[in-house]
Design an enzyme around this catalytic site. Structure first.
Site, mmCIF file in Angstrom:
data_model
loop_
_atom_site.group_PDB
_atom_site.id
_atom_site.type_symbol
_atom_site.label_atom_id
_atom_site.label_comp_id
_atom_site.label_asym_id
_atom_site.label_seq_id
_atom_site.Cartn_x
_atom_site.Cartn_y
_atom_site.Cartn_z
ATOM 1 N N CYS A 2 0.753 -1.306 -0.101
ATOM 2 C CA CYS A 2 -0.130 0.160 0.057
ATOM 3 C C CYS A 2 1.361 1.289 0.342
ATOM 4 O O CYS A 2 1.991 1.269 -0.583
ATOM 5 C CB CYS A 2 -0.910 -0.278 1.281
ATOM 6 S SG CYS A 2 -1.856 -1.647 1.153
ATOM 7 N N GLU A 76 3.707 -6.658 4.381
ATOM 8 C CA GLU A 76 2.909 -7.705 5.271
ATOM 9 C C GLU A 76 4.037 -8.338 6.802
ATOM 10 O O GLU A 76 4.662 -8.134 5.787
ATOM 11 C CB GLU A 76 2.588 -9.028 3.936
ATOM 12 C CG GLU A 76 2.773 -8.517 2.397
ATOM 13 C CD GLU A 76 0.853 -8.335 2.138
ATOM 14 O OE1 GLU A 76 0.417 -9.046 3.204
ATOM 15 O OE2 GLU A 76 0.753 -7.738 1.675
ATOM 16 N N ILE A 291 11.854 -12.128 -18.539
ATOM 17 C CA ILE A 291 11.182 -11.262 -19.430
ATOM 18 C C ILE A 291 12.809 -11.355 -20.909
ATOM 19 O O ILE A 291 13.752 -11.901 -20.127
ATOM 20 C CB ILE A 291 10.749 -9.153 -19.438
ATOM 21 C CG1 ILE A 291 12.170 -8.931 -18.214
ATOM 22 C CG2 ILE A 291 9.189 -9.667 -19.760
ATOM 23 C CD1 ILE A 291 12.211 -7.710 -18.681
#
Length: 627
Positions: A2, A76, A291
């Site tokens: 957040c 977290e 990637i």
């Protein structure tokens, strides 16, 4: 994951909710799923939410039972189930399944000492209404950012990113010139410093307590000392125990109510994360992401593909042209509110955007290099020790020979590595490592900067290094310096900004608190021994990963910066660093900048790192200070 922001006024002066709204809005990219506010008397707490756990009941700011303690928090808490159980046994009542709620109850039990009991990545602000006390805390290793500033009126302002604080009317947008010198030296600005005058970064493993207009900052955790080999289990036993502990850390990090995947580069760190996760759940259900690039010298996707096939994961891969990376530059300058010279932030953001199309949480391999001695600079430290013992004439001859090598602008070419090595080989270890990693030496910064108020960055760096673990062995001292600077303020800052710019949460199981304590006690030779970096991890992962992955040399997430600065980015470089512009700006010596640009363009010298560092500063300066 957040974004948080807020402020507190002295003498119970009521806060302006409009200021809080502006501050919180700047962090919408970090929390696209909702916002929340507490505005009460002298305090304002704001929150932008990225929903991960308890999607329905985890809104913030969140309070205890009688609403006397409030928290806004980013991150977290991986030991929340254990904390919840013990807190409930002591009579605390939980009203949600969110990990946020344990913070207010843990504070009720332990006061400002509560942070030492947390295993997680976090940055938080907690308001104690009864004591008129604001507490800020940041996780042990610095995974989540937290910026603060004390105001002239005695208040305190904080936020996940500097851009939030800049919306407060008492916060100046003045450039900090010592911060600029630090940026040129490190390619980032290490905590507690900032590029903004008056703004500070709360260092990892620290809490700040504000009461009555005064702020006190203190450390709540210190790494345990390493053991002698005679005090440790045998190497093979330690490797087996490490994997058991590591797998448990990965298990704690996979808790989520939204889709989760793994960044997979094909290096041993991310591959180990994927391998451990595959021992915890069916591999075919694990989403791995990598990637690649059209330029084969910078493309590692084949290694990631090999690991994915070996483990049997559901692998996602995308190849980008280098133009796609170049096109990111304006965007990056827009969401970075501090200059950042590590070019790998561009492919890291591309990978984050790619993964975000499928998952909301990704596990990564960050932290292993700094805790288990994975960088080639640790090998170079041993080589530099031998180099310093050579006669002066022999060192001079070696320097002359390397200086005559033709310039090769390829990815970490031989001449680039040798010339970088000689930049630091004659220096003490703390300075040598920074010369190898950074763009400018102290002497070069003095020639480049023409603005006043600068500092002796090398003396400051040596003083910082000397205060970490002065009585430890050389490797542990070097690792401690990386953990104090490069890990939190380059590697973790890069991952946080690049992932949060697209609303992706990235977790690092190697930085699990229990695992870190265990790794810190390992004998140094278990980390780098028998001429092998990350020795313990390679032993633990053998039989679980292909041998070619274990034997691969360390290779960063590189992009062809040297070529770009002579080709497609040459025009941008010239326009941002032309003489008339530099003279108006009044920061850099135009003659010194022109010399580096012309030498690099002619292929006489390879100035990729210093020129990229300047380019990124100028892009940042245009965004935040105007052209």
């Amino acid at each position: 994951m957040c974004g948080i922001a807020g402020f507190v006024n002295r003498d119970n002066k009521p806060v302006d909710p409009a200021v809080l709204a502006r501050m919180t809005t700047t962090l919408a990219h970090r929390g696209p799923d909702g916002e929340g506010f507490l505005v009460e008397g002298p305090v304002a707490l704001g929150h932008r939410r990225l929903s991960i756990i308890d999607l329905a009941g985890g809104s913030q700011p969140m309070a205890n039972e009688d609403e006397s303690v409030w928290v806004t928090y980013n991150g977290e808490i991986y030991n929340e189930p254990e904390l919840r159980k013990s807190l409930q046994a002591r009579g605390h009542i939980f009203r949600s399944q969110s990990d946020t709620e344990c913070l207010v109850h843990l504070y009720e039990e332990h006061g400002a000492d509560f942070a030492q009991f947390l295993n997680g990545m976090f940055a938080l602000a907690l308001w104690d209404k009864k004591r008129n006390r604001l507490v800020l805390a940041r996780d042990r290793m610095g995974q989540k950012p937290l910026i603060y500033a004390q105001t002239a009126s005695g208040g305190l302002v904080f936020g996940s990113e500097a851009k939030a604080l800049l919306e407060h009317p008492e916060i100046s947008r003045r450039l900090d010139l010592p911060g600029l010198a630090r940026y040129l030296f490190y390619e980032y600005i290490p905590a507690p410093y900032s590029i903004w005058s008056g703004l500070r970064k709360l260092p990892p493993a620290h809490v700040l307590v504000w009461e009555g207009g005064e702020a006190r900052v203190s450390r709540y955790w210190t790494a345990p000392a390493s053991l002698e080999e005679s005090e440790s289990p045998p190497f093979d036993v330690a490797a087996d125990q490490f994997w058991t502990d590591f797998r448990s850390a990965v298990a704690r990090h996979r808790r989520s109510d939204v889709p989760l995947g793994v960044f997979l580069s094909g290096g041993i760190d991310s591959s180990s994360v994927a391998a451990a996760l595959a021992e915890l759940e069916p591999a075919q259900g694990i989403h791995t992401f990598s990637i690649g690039f059209a330029d084969p010298s910078f493309d590692e996707s084949a290694h990631a593909r090999l690991v994915a096939r070996h483990l049997g994961t559901n692998h996602h891969e995308r190849t980008f042209a280098v133009e796609a990376v170049q096109e990111l530059l304006p965007d990056v300058a827009g969401w970075l509110d501090e200059p950042f010279g590590d070019a790998s932030i561009l492919p890291t953001h591309l990978l984050s955007r790619f993964a975000r199309s499928e998952v909301t949480v990704a596990l990564g391999g960050d932290g292993a290099d700094e805790l288990l001695a994975g960088y080639p600079t640790f090998v170079a430290e041993r080589a530099a020790d031998l180099f310093r013992r050579l006669p002066r004439a022999a060192r001079a001859l070696a320097g002359a020979a390397v200086g005559r090598l033709p310039v090769n602008h390829g990815n970490i070419s031989l001449d680039f590595r040798l010339k970088q090595f000689l930049r630091g080989a004659a220096e003490s270890a703390p300075l040598a490592h920074q010369r190898w990693l950074g763009s400018y030496s102290g002497e070069e910064i003095q020639r480049l900067l023409i603005a006043g108020e600068t500092i002796d960055v090398e003396a400051e760096h040596l003083l910082r290094a000397s205060g970490l673990v002065p009585s430890a062995d050389p490797l542990t001292r070097s690792l401690a310096l990386y953990q104090d600077t490069y890990l939190p303020d380059d590697i973790l800052a890069k991952v946080d900004r690049a992932s949060m710019a697209c609303g992706l949460e990235v977790r690092a199981p190697f930085l699990d608190a229990l695992l870190v304590d265990s790794m810190q006690t390992l004998p140094p030779r278990f980390k780098y021994g028998r001429n092998q970096t990350k020795r313990l991890l390679k032993k633990a992962a053998s039989g679980r990963l292909p041998a070619t992955i274990l034997e691969r040399p360390k290779k960063g997430f590189g992009i062809p910066v040297a070529h770009w600065l002579r080709g497609p980015l040459a025009g941008l470089l010239g326009s941002l660093l032309n003489r008339s512009r530099l003279e108006r700006q009044g920061l850099f010596n135009p003659r010194e900048v022109e010399r580096r640009i012309s030498e690099h363009a002619a292929g006489v010298r390879d100035h990729r790192k210093p020129l990229w560092t300047l380019l990124m500063f100028q892009l940042w300066y245009d965004r935040w200070h105007g052209s």
